[in-house]
Design a protein around this motif. Structure first.
Motif, PDB file in Angstrom:
ATOM      1  N   GLU A  89     -14.686  27.582   6.448  1.00  0.00           N
ATOM      2  CA  GLU A  89     -13.898  27.206   5.271  1.00  0.00           C
ATOM      3  C   GLU A  89     -13.046  25.989   5.621  1.00  0.00           C
ATOM      4  O   GLU A  89     -12.630  25.828   6.774  1.00  0.00           O
ATOM      5  CB  GLU A  89     -12.963  28.342   4.826  1.00  0.00           C
ATOM      6  CG  GLU A  89     -13.657  29.576   4.280  1.00  0.00           C
ATOM      7  CD  GLU A  89     -12.685  30.663   3.838  1.00  0.00           C
ATOM      8  OE1 GLU A  89     -13.102  31.547   3.076  1.00  0.00           O
ATOM      9  OE2 GLU A  89     -11.516  30.640   4.276  1.00  0.00           O
ATOM     10  N   ASN A  91      -9.786  23.541   3.643  1.00  0.00           N
ATOM     11  CA  ASN A  91      -8.994  23.331   2.433  1.00  0.00           C
ATOM     12  C   ASN A  91      -8.689  21.849   2.225  1.00  0.00           C
ATOM     13  O   ASN A  91      -9.129  20.990   2.987  1.00  0.00           O
ATOM     14  CB  ASN A  91      -7.720  24.186   2.456  1.00  0.00           C
ATOM     15  CG  ASN A  91      -6.704  23.743   3.509  1.00  0.00           C
ATOM     16  OD1 ASN A  91      -6.793  22.662   4.076  1.00  0.00           O
ATOM     17  ND2 ASN A  91      -5.735  24.599   3.783  1.00  0.00           N
ATOM     18  N   SER A 128      -9.613  26.561  -1.888  1.00  0.00           N
ATOM     19  CA  SER A 128      -8.201  26.263  -2.125  1.00  0.00           C
ATOM     20  C   SER A 128      -7.303  27.073  -1.208  1.00  0.00           C
ATOM     21  O   SER A 128      -6.234  26.616  -0.799  1.00  0.00           O
ATOM     22  CB  SER A 128      -7.844  26.522  -3.588  1.00  0.00           C
ATOM     23  OG  SER A 128      -8.150  27.862  -3.953  1.00  0.00           O
ATOM     24  N   VAL A 129      -7.724  28.311  -0.879  1.00  0.00           N
ATOM     25  CA  VAL A 129      -6.959  29.190   0.009  1.00  0.00           C
ATOM     26  C   VAL A 129      -7.909  29.767   1.052  1.00  0.00           C
ATOM     27  O   VAL A 129      -8.959  30.317   0.713  1.00  0.00           O
ATOM     28  CB  VAL A 129      -6.282  30.337  -0.776  1.00  0.00           C
ATOM     29  CG1 VAL A 129      -5.534  31.265   0.180  1.00  0.00           C
ATOM     30  CG2 VAL A 129      -5.330  29.776  -1.834  1.00  0.00           C
ATOM     31  N   GLY A 131      -9.341  32.339   3.895  1.00  0.00           N
ATOM     32  CA  GLY A 131      -9.286  33.768   4.163  1.00  0.00           C
ATOM     33  C   GLY A 131     -10.345  34.603   3.485  1.00  0.00           C
ATOM     34  O   GLY A 131     -10.499  35.787   3.818  1.00  0.00           O
ATOM     35  N   PHE A 132     -11.094  34.031   2.544  1.00  0.00           N
ATOM     36  CA  PHE A 132     -12.173  34.821   1.948  1.00  0.00           C
ATOM     37  C   PHE A 132     -13.221  35.133   3.010  1.00  0.00           C
ATOM     38  O   PHE A 132     -13.718  36.249   3.103  1.00  0.00           O
ATOM     39  CB  PHE A 132     -12.814  34.069   0.779  1.00  0.00           C
ATOM     40  CG  PHE A 132     -13.924  34.830   0.109  1.00  0.00           C
ATOM     41  CD1 PHE A 132     -13.645  35.841  -0.793  1.00  0.00           C
ATOM     42  CD2 PHE A 132     -15.253  34.557   0.411  1.00  0.00           C
ATOM     43  CE1 PHE A 132     -14.680  36.562  -1.391  1.00  0.00           C
ATOM     44  CE2 PHE A 132     -16.287  35.273  -0.188  1.00  0.00           C
ATOM     45  CZ  PHE A 132     -15.996  36.279  -1.095  1.00  0.00           C
ATOM     46  N   HIS A 181     -10.670  40.864   7.847  1.00  0.00           N
ATOM     47  CA  HIS A 181     -10.988  40.793   6.427  1.00  0.00           C
ATOM     48  C   HIS A 181      -9.721  40.943   5.582  1.00  0.00           C
ATOM     49  O   HIS A 181      -8.656  41.281   6.072  1.00  0.00           O
ATOM     50  CB  HIS A 181     -11.979  41.903   6.065  1.00  0.00           C
ATOM     51  CG  HIS A 181     -13.276  41.819   6.811  1.00  0.00           C
ATOM     52  ND1 HIS A 181     -14.461  41.440   6.223  1.00  0.00           N
ATOM     53  CD2 HIS A 181     -13.581  42.078   8.114  1.00  0.00           C
ATOM     54  CE1 HIS A 181     -15.433  41.462   7.119  1.00  0.00           C
ATOM     55  NE2 HIS A 181     -14.928  41.853   8.278  1.00  0.00           N
ATOM     56  N   ARG A 182      -9.887  40.672   4.291  1.00  0.00           N
ATOM     57  CA  ARG A 182      -8.852  40.891   3.268  1.00  0.00           C
ATOM     58  C   ARG A 182      -7.598  40.056   3.502  1.00  0.00           C
ATOM     59  O   ARG A 182      -6.478  40.520   3.324  1.00  0.00           O
ATOM     60  CB  ARG A 182      -8.488  42.373   3.165  1.00  0.00           C
ATOM     61  CG  ARG A 182      -9.659  43.248   2.726  1.00  0.00           C
ATOM     62  CD  ARG A 182      -9.220  44.668   2.489  1.00  0.00           C
ATOM     63  NE  ARG A 182     -10.341  45.513   2.089  1.00  0.00           N
ATOM     64  CZ  ARG A 182     -10.254  46.823   1.830  1.00  0.00           C
ATOM     65  NH1 ARG A 182      -9.083  47.430   1.958  1.00  0.00           N
ATOM     66  NH2 ARG A 182     -11.317  47.512   1.481  1.00  0.00           N
ATOM     67  N   LEU A 183      -7.808  38.815   3.900  1.00  0.00           N
ATOM     68  CA  LEU A 183      -6.677  37.912   4.093  1.00  0.00           C
ATOM     69  C   LEU A 183      -6.632  36.863   2.983  1.00  0.00           C
ATOM     70  O   LEU A 183      -7.665  36.441   2.459  1.00  0.00           O
ATOM     71  CB  LEU A 183      -6.779  37.188   5.438  1.00  0.00           C
ATOM     72  CG  LEU A 183      -6.557  38.031   6.700  1.00  0.00           C
ATOM     73  CD1 LEU A 183      -6.835  37.178   7.934  1.00  0.00           C
ATOM     74  CD2 LEU A 183      -5.132  38.580   6.755  1.00  0.00           C
ATOM     75  N   LYS A 184      -5.432  36.445   2.660  1.00  0.00           N
ATOM     76  CA  LYS A 184      -5.190  35.308   1.782  1.00  0.00           C
ATOM     77  C   LYS A 184      -4.146  34.467   2.500  1.00  0.00           C
ATOM     78  O   LYS A 184      -2.951  34.774   2.460  1.00  0.00           O
ATOM     79  CB  LYS A 184      -4.699  35.765   0.406  1.00  0.00           C
ATOM     80  CG  LYS A 184      -4.654  34.666  -0.633  1.00  0.00           C
ATOM     81  CD  LYS A 184      -4.298  35.237  -1.995  1.00  0.00           C
ATOM     82  CE  LYS A 184      -4.335  34.148  -3.062  1.00  0.00           C
ATOM     83  NZ  LYS A 184      -3.972  34.698  -4.397  1.00  0.00           N
ATOM     84  N   ILE A 186      -1.870  31.821   2.909  1.00  0.00           N
ATOM     85  CA  ILE A 186      -1.123  30.849   2.119  1.00  0.00           C
ATOM     86  C   ILE A 186      -0.536  29.751   3.006  1.00  0.00           C
ATOM     87  O   ILE A 186      -0.479  28.580   2.624  1.00  0.00           O
ATOM     88  CB  ILE A 186       0.000  31.538   1.325  1.00  0.00           C
ATOM     89  CG1 ILE A 186      -0.578  32.655   0.431  1.00  0.00           C
ATOM     90  CG2 ILE A 186       0.773  30.534   0.477  1.00  0.00           C
ATOM     91  CD1 ILE A 186      -1.584  32.170  -0.586  1.00  0.00           C
TER      92      ILE A 186
END
Length: 233
Positions: A89, A91, A128-129, A131-132, A181-184, A186
């Motif tokens: 990923e 950004n 855009s963020v 962590g997916f 997993h399950r991170l966003k 920011i």
């Protein structure tokens, strides 16, 4: 255009960029993964222009040697003008999430000493963020339980990476990888620091403090160059 066709296009564009912007006789930094492989395939046609390469993984080293490109240990070179690698990923600021191929520690070392980091991706990797995609964290084996607990307190769900045969995946450094997993994420810079401070962590696959300088992004309309130092073409 398929994803592989876009990756091949970007790999060729990266080889062209390096040939146009780097002097002859240098040592190239080469990353790991499918897009990096296409770069290796493309740069092999110009191998006599360069002294050789330093590689972030055993797999990339084998591919380089297959083409007759000399591979050096990082300790053998004094200067690394450019490092070319992919990302899982990236950004808009050039912060990256990397390590899906398991070579995050060596990738981060090479990125840290390279004067220019050229990231090669297809358009699907731009987010855009961060962590997916699960965040890889390389961990000393004896610390896997304690590190996993600490990662859960940071809001993630860590899982030990396993091979297709069910055995635990071991990195080229003899360590395990926890995929979180399950991170966003920011604030990538702050999160990178927080994970790196956990005892037992070798490195985290966040490249925020040392992000990309250039991104060559492939899409159905061609390759776009993004310069995080101020230019887009």
């Amino acid at each position: 255009m398929t994803q592989d066709e876009m990756k091949r296009l970007v790999g060729a564009a990266a080889a062209a960029y390096v040939n146009q912007n780097m002097p002859e006789g240098i040592t190239l930094g080469v990353g790991t993964g499918s897009t990096a492989n296409f770069f290796i395939d493309a740069i092999a046609k110009h191998k006599n222009r360069y002294r050789g390469a330093v590689s972030s993984s055993d797999a990339s080293t084998a591919r380089l040697l297959h083409y007759g490109i000399d591979v050096f240990d990082l300790n053998q070179i004094d200067d690394l003008p450019v490092y070319v690698d992919g990302a899982d990923e990236i950004n808009e600021l050039g912060h990256m999430l990397k390590g899906g191929g398991g070579a995050l520690t060596r990738e981060k070392i090479l990125a840290s000493v390279a004067k220019e980091f050229v990231c090669v991706v297809d358009a699907s990797k731009c987010v855009s963020v961060l962590g997916f995609f699960p965040l890889p964290v390389e961990v000393i084996p004896m610390a896997r339980t304690s590190v996993a607990h600490a990662l859960r307190t940071l809001g993630g769900m860590p899982k030990i990476r396993v091979r297709p045969d069910g055995d635990i995946y071991m990195s080229d450094n003899g360590c395990i990888i926890l995929d979180v997993h399950r991170l966003k994420i920011i604030d990538p810079e702050a999160f990178e620091v927080a994970v790196n401070q956990i005892p037992g962590v070798v490195t985290v696959g966040l490249f925020a403090h040392r992000g990309a300088d250039i991104c060559l992004m492939g899409s159905v309309s061609g390759v776009k160059k993004i310069d995080y130092r101020g230019e887009m073409t």
